[in-house]
Design a protein around this motif. Structure first.
Motif, PDB file in Angstrom:
ATOM      1  N   ARG A   9       8.274   1.024  -9.061  1.00  0.00           N
ATOM      2  CA  ARG A   9       7.918   2.157  -8.186  1.00  0.00           C
ATOM      3  C   ARG A   9       6.577   1.893  -7.482  1.00  0.00           C
ATOM      4  NH1 ARG A   9      10.211   7.418  -9.102  1.00  0.00           N
ATOM      5  NH2 ARG A   9      11.873   7.356 -10.642  1.00  0.00           N
ATOM      6  N   GLU A  10       5.612   1.388  -8.242  1.00  0.00           N
ATOM      7  CA  GLU A  10       4.289   1.107  -7.672  1.00  0.00           C
ATOM      8  C   GLU A  10       4.363   0.003  -6.620  1.00  0.00           C
ATOM      9  OE1 GLU A  10       0.112   1.510  -7.143  1.00  0.00           O
ATOM     10  OE2 GLU A  10       1.720   2.826  -7.804  1.00  0.00           O
ATOM     11  N   ILE A  11       5.169  -1.026  -6.861  1.00  0.00           N
ATOM     12  CA  ILE A  11       5.333  -2.108  -5.887  1.00  0.00           C
ATOM     13  C   ILE A  11       5.954  -1.569  -4.605  1.00  0.00           C
ATOM     14  CG2 ILE A  11       6.626  -4.243  -5.400  1.00  0.00           C
ATOM     15  CD1 ILE A  11       6.193  -4.881  -8.472  1.00  0.00           C
ATOM     16  N   ILE A  12       6.946  -0.708  -4.735  1.00  0.00           N
ATOM     17  CA  ILE A  12       7.559  -0.098  -3.539  1.00  0.00           C
ATOM     18  C   ILE A  12       6.527   0.721  -2.777  1.00  0.00           C
ATOM     19  CG2 ILE A  12       9.270   1.588  -2.751  1.00  0.00           C
ATOM     20  CD1 ILE A  12      11.049   0.562  -5.111  1.00  0.00           C
ATOM     21  N   ARG A  13       5.716   1.479  -3.500  1.00  0.00           N
ATOM     22  CA  ARG A  13       4.684   2.302  -2.845  1.00  0.00           C
ATOM     23  C   ARG A  13       3.679   1.431  -2.086  1.00  0.00           C
ATOM     24  NH1 ARG A  13      -0.222   3.731  -3.014  1.00  0.00           N
ATOM     25  NH2 ARG A  13      -0.767   2.593  -4.889  1.00  0.00           N
ATOM     26  N   VAL A  14       3.230   0.363  -2.728  1.00  0.00           N
ATOM     27  CA  VAL A  14       2.204  -0.507  -2.142  1.00  0.00           C
ATOM     28  C   VAL A  14       2.742  -1.292  -0.930  1.00  0.00           C
ATOM     29  CG1 VAL A  14       0.906  -2.635  -2.650  1.00  0.00           C
ATOM     30  CG2 VAL A  14       0.772  -0.712  -4.201  1.00  0.00           C
ATOM     31  N   THR A  15       4.022  -1.594  -0.934  1.00  0.00           N
ATOM     32  CA  THR A  15       4.585  -2.412   0.148  1.00  0.00           C
ATOM     33  C   THR A  15       5.189  -1.583   1.284  1.00  0.00           C
ATOM     34  OG1 THR A  15       6.691  -2.639  -1.048  1.00  0.00           O
ATOM     35  CG2 THR A  15       5.042  -4.389  -1.349  1.00  0.00           C
ATOM     36  N   THR A  16       5.123  -0.261   1.165  1.00  0.00           N
ATOM     37  CA  THR A  16       5.658   0.617   2.211  1.00  0.00           C
ATOM     38  C   THR A  16       4.509   1.188   3.034  1.00  0.00           C
ATOM     39  OG1 THR A  16       7.533   1.190   0.797  1.00  0.00           O
ATOM     40  CG2 THR A  16       7.082   2.647   2.659  1.00  0.00           C
ATOM     41  N   ARG A  17       4.583   0.976   4.343  1.00  0.00           N
ATOM     42  CA  ARG A  17       3.536   1.473   5.239  1.00  0.00           C
ATOM     43  C   ARG A  17       3.926   2.815   5.825  1.00  0.00           C
ATOM     44  NH1 ARG A  17       1.596  -2.399   9.951  1.00  0.00           N
ATOM     45  NH2 ARG A  17       1.390  -3.732   8.138  1.00  0.00           N
ATOM     46  N   THR A  18       5.106   2.876   6.427  1.00  0.00           N
ATOM     47  CA  THR A  18       5.608   4.125   7.000  1.00  0.00           C
ATOM     48  C   THR A  18       7.078   4.273   6.631  1.00  0.00           C
ATOM     49  OG1 THR A  18       6.250   3.028   9.051  1.00  0.00           O
ATOM     50  CG2 THR A  18       4.064   4.022   9.006  1.00  0.00           C
ATOM     51  N   GLY A  19       7.549   5.488   6.589  1.00  0.00           N
ATOM     52  CA  GLY A  19       8.955   5.707   6.273  1.00  0.00           C
ATOM     53  C   GLY A  19       9.247   5.434   4.804  1.00  0.00           C
ATOM     54  N   LEU A  20      10.507   5.026   4.536  1.00  0.00           N
ATOM     55  CA  LEU A  20      10.950   4.832   3.162  1.00  0.00           C
ATOM     56  C   LEU A  20      11.148   3.370   2.778  1.00  0.00           C
ATOM     57  CD1 LEU A  20      13.641   7.672   2.987  1.00  0.00           C
ATOM     58  CD2 LEU A  20      11.272   7.752   2.179  1.00  0.00           C
ATOM     59  N   THR A  21      11.224   2.495   3.766  1.00  0.00           N
ATOM     60  CA  THR A  21      11.551   1.096   3.501  1.00  0.00           C
ATOM     61  C   THR A  21      10.293   0.240   3.405  1.00  0.00           C
ATOM     62  OG1 THR A  21      13.601   1.386   4.737  1.00  0.00           O
ATOM     63  CG2 THR A  21      12.896  -0.882   4.345  1.00  0.00           C
ATOM     64  N   PRO A  22      10.170  -0.565   2.350  1.00  0.00           N
ATOM     65  CA  PRO A  22       9.025  -1.483   2.268  1.00  0.00           C
ATOM     66  C   PRO A  22       8.943  -2.373   3.507  1.00  0.00           C
ATOM     67  CG  PRO A  22      10.110  -1.361   0.152  1.00  0.00           C
ATOM     68  CD  PRO A  22      10.990  -0.623   1.129  1.00  0.00           C
ATOM     69  N   GLU A  23       7.740  -2.615   3.953  1.00  0.00           N
ATOM     70  CA  GLU A  23       7.487  -3.349   5.194  1.00  0.00           C
ATOM     71  C   GLU A  23       8.159  -4.723   5.249  1.00  0.00           C
ATOM     72  OE1 GLU A  23       5.681  -3.007   9.044  1.00  0.00           O
ATOM     73  OE2 GLU A  23       6.277  -1.605   7.492  1.00  0.00           O
ATOM     74  N   PRO A  24       8.149  -5.523   4.176  1.00  0.00           N
ATOM     75  CA  PRO A  24       8.821  -6.824   4.260  1.00  0.00           C
ATOM     76  C   PRO A  24      10.318  -6.695   4.562  1.00  0.00           C
ATOM     77  CG  PRO A  24       7.396  -6.749   2.344  1.00  0.00           C
ATOM     78  CD  PRO A  24       7.449  -5.359   2.895  1.00  0.00           C
ATOM     79  N   LEU A  25      10.960  -5.666   4.014  1.00  0.00           N
ATOM     80  CA  LEU A  25      12.385  -5.452   4.278  1.00  0.00           C
ATOM     81  C   LEU A  25      12.614  -4.943   5.700  1.00  0.00           C
ATOM     82  CD1 LEU A  25      13.563  -3.840   0.914  1.00  0.00           C
ATOM     83  CD2 LEU A  25      13.925  -6.185   1.709  1.00  0.00           C
ATOM     84  N   ARG A  26      11.753  -4.071   6.163  1.00  0.00           N
ATOM     85  CA  ARG A  26      11.868  -3.551   7.533  1.00  0.00           C
ATOM     86  C   ARG A  26      11.749  -4.685   8.546  1.00  0.00           C
ATOM     87  NH1 ARG A  26       9.215  -1.586  11.815  1.00  0.00           N
ATOM     88  NH2 ARG A  26       7.195  -2.326  11.127  1.00  0.00           N
ATOM     89  N   LEU A  27      10.775  -5.565   8.343  1.00  0.00           N
ATOM     90  CA  LEU A  27      10.570  -6.680   9.274  1.00  0.00           C
ATOM     91  C   LEU A  27      11.690  -7.719   9.159  1.00  0.00           C
ATOM     92  CD1 LEU A  27       6.718  -7.153   8.951  1.00  0.00           C
ATOM     93  CD2 LEU A  27       7.981  -6.074  10.811  1.00  0.00           C
ATOM     94  N   ALA A  28      12.157  -7.976   7.940  1.00  0.00           N
ATOM     95  CA  ALA A  28      13.265  -8.923   7.767  1.00  0.00           C
ATOM     96  C   ALA A  28      14.504  -8.425   8.500  1.00  0.00           C
ATOM     97  CB  ALA A  28      13.563  -9.129   6.282  1.00  0.00           C
TER      98      ALA A  28
END
Length: 195
Positions: free
Chosen positions: A161-180
């Motif tokens: 949960r903490e990793i998801i929080r730290v890797t998410t900038r906006t919205g619900l999807t972590p930034e690495p997944l959004r960019l991929a």
């Protein structure tokens, strides 16, 4: 083992490119993109492999991408679901054990596993093998009611949960997944698509 989740934790997020129905029939390839980031702030690099639509090579492609890359300080693998390129099912335990990295799956919509199993039985001679991979995956944990779910291998739920929080900038999807997702869709169609 992750003792403390730092804001700059190195993660790789994988997503696949789009594909057509005819590519399913022909077992064509689609792109698999991994975006390497420090938390949600800085893109460090990208990885790419080609996977077979409805094939069985996505797990191998991810393992190869991670283990043969120059990114030796990766701490976590983020996935956008357990199937890539159609029904190319990821073996989460094998991905975790062969890379030595925790794997966190994030999905926005709870999958209908029964419908997936029925489709596999109807269309795939190796359905039992694919269904076994779906069944041995950890149970989905609801993060946000009916909006966000996770599965984790090699890391406890609280840390995931903490990793998801730290890797998410906006919205619900972590930034690495959004960019991929954006990069993979641009490679396959000429421009990025919305999530």
């Amino acid at each position: 083992m992750i003792r403390k989740v730092k804001p700059q934790i190195r993660v790789v997020g994988f997503d696949d490119g789009t594909f057509s129905f005819s590519s399913k029939l022909n077992r064509d390839k689609t792109i698999l993109i991994g975006v390497v980031m420090k938390g949600s702030q800085e893109v460090v690099g990208a990885l790419s492999r080609w996977i077979t639509v409805d094939g069985t090579d996505a797990t191998d492609a991810m393992i190869d991408a991670v283990t043969s890359s120059r990114f030796e300080d990766l701490r976590v693998i983020l996935l956008k679901g357990i199937t890539y390129g159609g029904f190319n099912v990821i073996d989460l335990e094998r991905l975790n054990s062969e890379t030595g990295l925790p794997v966190i799956v994030i999905v926005r919509k709870k999958p209908d596993i029964e419908a997936m199993e029925n489709a596999l039985r109807k269309h795939f001679p190796d359905a039992d093998r694919r269904i076994a991979l779906l069944q041995k995956a950890p149970s989905l944990v609801e993060l946000l009611p009916e909006k966000l779910y996770l599965q984790a291998v090699g890391v406890d739920e609280g840390t995931a949960r903490e990793i998801i929080r730290v890797t998410t900038r906006t919205g619900l999807t972590p930034e690495p997944l959004r960019l991929a997702h954006m990069i993979a869709s641009a490679v396959m169609t000429g421009e990025s698509t919305r999530e």
